[in-house]
Design a protein around this motif. Structure first.
Motif, PDB file in Angstrom:
ATOM      1  N   ALA A  93       1.436   1.198   6.577  1.00 52.63           N
ATOM      2  CA  ALA A  93       0.291   2.018   6.146  1.00 52.63           C
ATOM      3  C   ALA A  93       0.457   2.598   4.740  1.00 52.63           C
ATOM      4  N   SER A  94       1.230   1.957   3.890  1.00 50.52           N
ATOM      5  CA  SER A  94       1.421   2.452   2.518  1.00 50.52           C
ATOM      6  C   SER A  94       0.541   1.674   1.541  1.00 50.52           C
ATOM      7  N   VAL A  95       0.349   2.261   0.356  1.00 50.06           N
ATOM      8  CA  VAL A  95      -0.558   1.669  -0.630  1.00 50.06           C
ATOM      9  C   VAL A  95       0.075   1.703  -2.012  1.00 50.06           C
ATOM     10  N   ASN A  96      -0.183   0.671  -2.786  1.00 50.78           N
ATOM     11  CA  ASN A  96       0.068   0.688  -4.220  1.00 50.78           C
ATOM     12  C   ASN A  96      -1.279   1.028  -4.849  1.00 50.78           C
ATOM     13  N   PRO A  97      -1.456   2.274  -5.320  1.00 55.39           N
ATOM     14  CA  PRO A  97      -2.787   2.747  -5.724  1.00 55.39           C
ATOM     15  C   PRO A  97      -3.397   1.909  -6.841  1.00 55.39           C
ATOM     16  N   PRO A  98      -4.713   1.999  -7.011  1.00 58.99           N
ATOM     17  CA  PRO A  98      -5.381   1.257  -8.082  1.00 58.99           C
ATOM     18  C   PRO A  98      -4.717   1.478  -9.436  1.00 58.99           C
ATOM     19  N   HIS A  99      -4.483   0.364 -10.141  1.00 60.06           N
ATOM     20  CA  HIS A  99      -3.799   0.410 -11.427  1.00 60.06           C
ATOM     21  C   HIS A  99      -4.141  -0.841 -12.212  1.00 60.06           C
ATOM     22  N   THR A 100      -3.712  -0.883 -13.458  1.00 57.93           N
ATOM     23  CA  THR A 100      -3.904  -2.066 -14.293  1.00 57.93           C
ATOM     24  C   THR A 100      -2.593  -2.423 -14.987  1.00 57.93           C
ATOM     25  N   HIS A 101      -2.506  -3.674 -15.436  1.00 56.97           N
ATOM     26  CA  HIS A 101      -1.420  -4.130 -16.306  1.00 56.97           C
ATOM     27  C   HIS A 101      -2.081  -4.635 -17.592  1.00 56.97           C
ATOM     28  N   PRO A 102      -2.056  -3.856 -18.662  1.00 58.82           N
ATOM     29  CA  PRO A 102      -2.835  -4.196 -19.861  1.00 58.82           C
ATOM     30  C   PRO A 102      -2.360  -5.429 -20.606  1.00 58.82           C
ATOM     31  N   ARG A 103      -1.119  -5.863 -20.374  1.00 56.78           N
ATOM     32  CA  ARG A 103      -0.588  -6.968 -21.179  1.00 56.78           C
ATOM     33  C   ARG A 103      -0.309  -8.242 -20.391  1.00 56.78           C
ATOM     34  N   SER A 104      -0.706  -8.293 -19.116  1.00 53.89           N
ATOM     35  CA  SER A 104      -0.416  -9.512 -18.358  1.00 53.89           C
ATOM     36  C   SER A 104      -1.223  -9.571 -17.071  1.00 53.89           C
ATOM     37  N   ALA A 105      -1.481 -10.794 -16.634  1.00 53.71           N
ATOM     38  CA  ALA A 105      -1.930 -11.021 -15.261  1.00 53.71           C
ATOM     39  C   ALA A 105      -0.736 -10.803 -14.335  1.00 53.71           C
ATOM     40  N   GLU A 106      -1.027 -10.693 -13.049  1.00 52.65           N
ATOM     41  CA  GLU A 106       0.034 -10.532 -12.043  1.00 52.65           C
ATOM     42  C   GLU A 106      -0.128 -11.591 -10.973  1.00 52.65           C
ATOM     43  N   LEU A 107       0.955 -12.287 -10.665  1.00 55.18           N
ATOM     44  CA  LEU A 107       0.952 -13.278  -9.600  1.00 55.18           C
ATOM     45  C   LEU A 107       1.825 -12.745  -8.468  1.00 55.18           C
ATOM     46  N   LEU A 108       1.201 -12.417  -7.346  1.00 56.81           N
ATOM     47  CA  LEU A 108       1.907 -11.780  -6.231  1.00 56.81           C
ATOM     48  C   LEU A 108       2.170 -12.783  -5.120  1.00 56.81           C
ATOM     49  N   TYR A 109       3.428 -12.855  -4.680  1.00 54.46           N
ATOM     50  CA  TYR A 109       3.819 -13.703  -3.552  1.00 54.46           C
ATOM     51  C   TYR A 109       4.251 -12.798  -2.406  1.00 54.46           C
ATOM     52  N   LEU A 110       3.611 -12.936  -1.253  1.00 57.92           N
ATOM     53  CA  LEU A 110       3.925 -12.107  -0.095  1.00 57.92           C
ATOM     54  C   LEU A 110       5.055 -12.739   0.710  1.00 57.92           C
ATOM     55  N   VAL A 111       6.205 -12.063   0.715  1.00 62.09           N
ATOM     56  CA  VAL A 111       7.389 -12.586   1.392  1.00 62.09           C
ATOM     57  C   VAL A 111       7.252 -12.450   2.900  1.00 62.09           C
ATOM     58  N   TYR A 112       6.905 -11.265   3.354  1.00 59.62           N
ATOM     59  CA  TYR A 112       6.632 -11.065   4.778  1.00 59.62           C
ATOM     60  C   TYR A 112       5.676  -9.894   4.965  1.00 59.62           C
ATOM     61  N   GLY A 113       5.071  -9.847   6.152  1.00 52.31           N
ATOM     62  CA  GLY A 113       4.089  -8.815   6.447  1.00 52.31           C
ATOM     63  C   GLY A 113       2.677  -9.275   6.114  1.00 52.31           C
ATOM     64  N   SER A 114       1.770  -8.317   6.005  1.00 50.80           N
ATOM     65  CA  SER A 114       0.372  -8.588   5.668  1.00 50.80           C
ATOM     66  C   SER A 114      -0.107  -7.514   4.707  1.00 50.80           C
ATOM     67  N   LEU A 115      -0.889  -7.907   3.718  1.00 48.95           N
ATOM     68  CA  LEU A 115      -1.416  -6.969   2.729  1.00 48.95           C
ATOM     69  C   LEU A 115      -2.900  -7.203   2.512  1.00 48.95           C
ATOM     70  N   GLN A 116      -3.635  -6.128   2.384  1.00 48.35           N
ATOM     71  CA  GLN A 116      -5.001  -6.208   1.883  1.00 48.35           C
ATOM     72  C   GLN A 116      -4.931  -5.954   0.387  1.00 48.35           C
ATOM     73  N   VAL A 117      -5.423  -6.899  -0.395  1.00 50.80           N
ATOM     74  CA  VAL A 117      -5.359  -6.783  -1.852  1.00 50.80           C
ATOM     75  C   VAL A 117      -6.756  -6.937  -2.434  1.00 50.80           C
ATOM     76  N   GLY A 118      -6.902  -6.485  -3.663  1.00 56.87           N
ATOM     77  CA  GLY A 118      -8.193  -6.648  -4.305  1.00 56.87           C
ATOM     78  C   GLY A 118      -8.174  -6.239  -5.759  1.00 56.87           C
ATOM     79  N   PHE A 119      -9.177  -6.691  -6.497  1.00 59.72           N
ATOM     80  CA  PHE A 119      -9.357  -6.267  -7.884  1.00 59.72           C
ATOM     81  C   PHE A 119     -10.850  -6.155  -8.183  1.00 59.72           C
TER      82      PHE A 119
END
Length: 206
Positions: A93-119
């Protein structure tokens, strides 16, 4: 725990391959093979080795969301190489709050578990997806995005790759409410009152 350690090692390999693909879109080219810090003249293989992720092996899971980075600040060898990475640990039930990375795209690989993601794109359209173990999701450069572990019982772990040695992170809650922007300006901008703004600020500071 052994299976999670294996998954983590496997994810590092996947992330490394991803870094090669996104590196072209990152930092300016350099005119040497690599860049040494100003105070360093002798270099060997240890300079190109980052051992900071070893703390993850066999460690207990954190009780709050945690990020472990290997970017320019932590790993000087990536200077000029247009690559960096981060391990994201999500307790239940934890969150990585809304944020930006001004100098790069981000490629996320989920190792285990489940995540709801969005942009959110520049037309204010929200793109969301529920990721499962082994999924990869790309967050376009500079756009506001988030990750949320909706599970109330299980943790999740992800590895993110960036096409910059210093992608930068701008937290939306902190940049808006934990800076010196006048409360009256925030109240008018969010169509509320100063008391509500101050309550939000107090909550972020706790």
């Amino acid at each position: 725990m052994a299976s999670k350690n294996f998954s983590l090692l496997f994810s590092v390999v996947v992330a490394s391959l991803a870094l090669v693909q996104i590196a072209k879109a990152g930092d300016p080219n350099i005119l040497s093979d690599f860049i040494l810090p100003a105070n360093q003249t002798v270099v060997d293989g240890s300079f190109f080795t980052f051992t900071g992720m070893r703390v993850l092996v066999g460690a207990p899971e954190p009780i709050t969301f945690k990020v472990l980075k290997a970017s320019l600040a932590e790993f000087p060898a990536v200077n000029g190489q247009s690559v960096s990475t981060a391990v994201l640990q999500f307790p239940a039930a934890s969150v990585n709050p809304p944020h930006t990375h001004p100098r790069s795209a981000e490629l996320l690989y989920l190792v285990y578990g489940s995540l709801q993601v969005g942009f959110i794109d520049t037309t204010n359209k929200l793109y969301t997806q529920t990721l499962q173990e082994g999924d990869i999701f790309v967050f376009p450069k500079g756009l506001v995005h988030f990750q949320y572990n909706v599970g109330s019982q299980y943790s999740a772990l992800a590895v993110s790759s960036f096409g910059s040695a210093n992608a930068g992170t701008v937290s939306v809650p902190n940049s808006v409410f934990n800076t010196s922007i006048d409360d009256k300006i925030l109240a008018k901008s969010f169509k509320t009152d100063v008391a509500t703004i101050q309550k939000i600020k107090a909550g972020l500071g706790s």
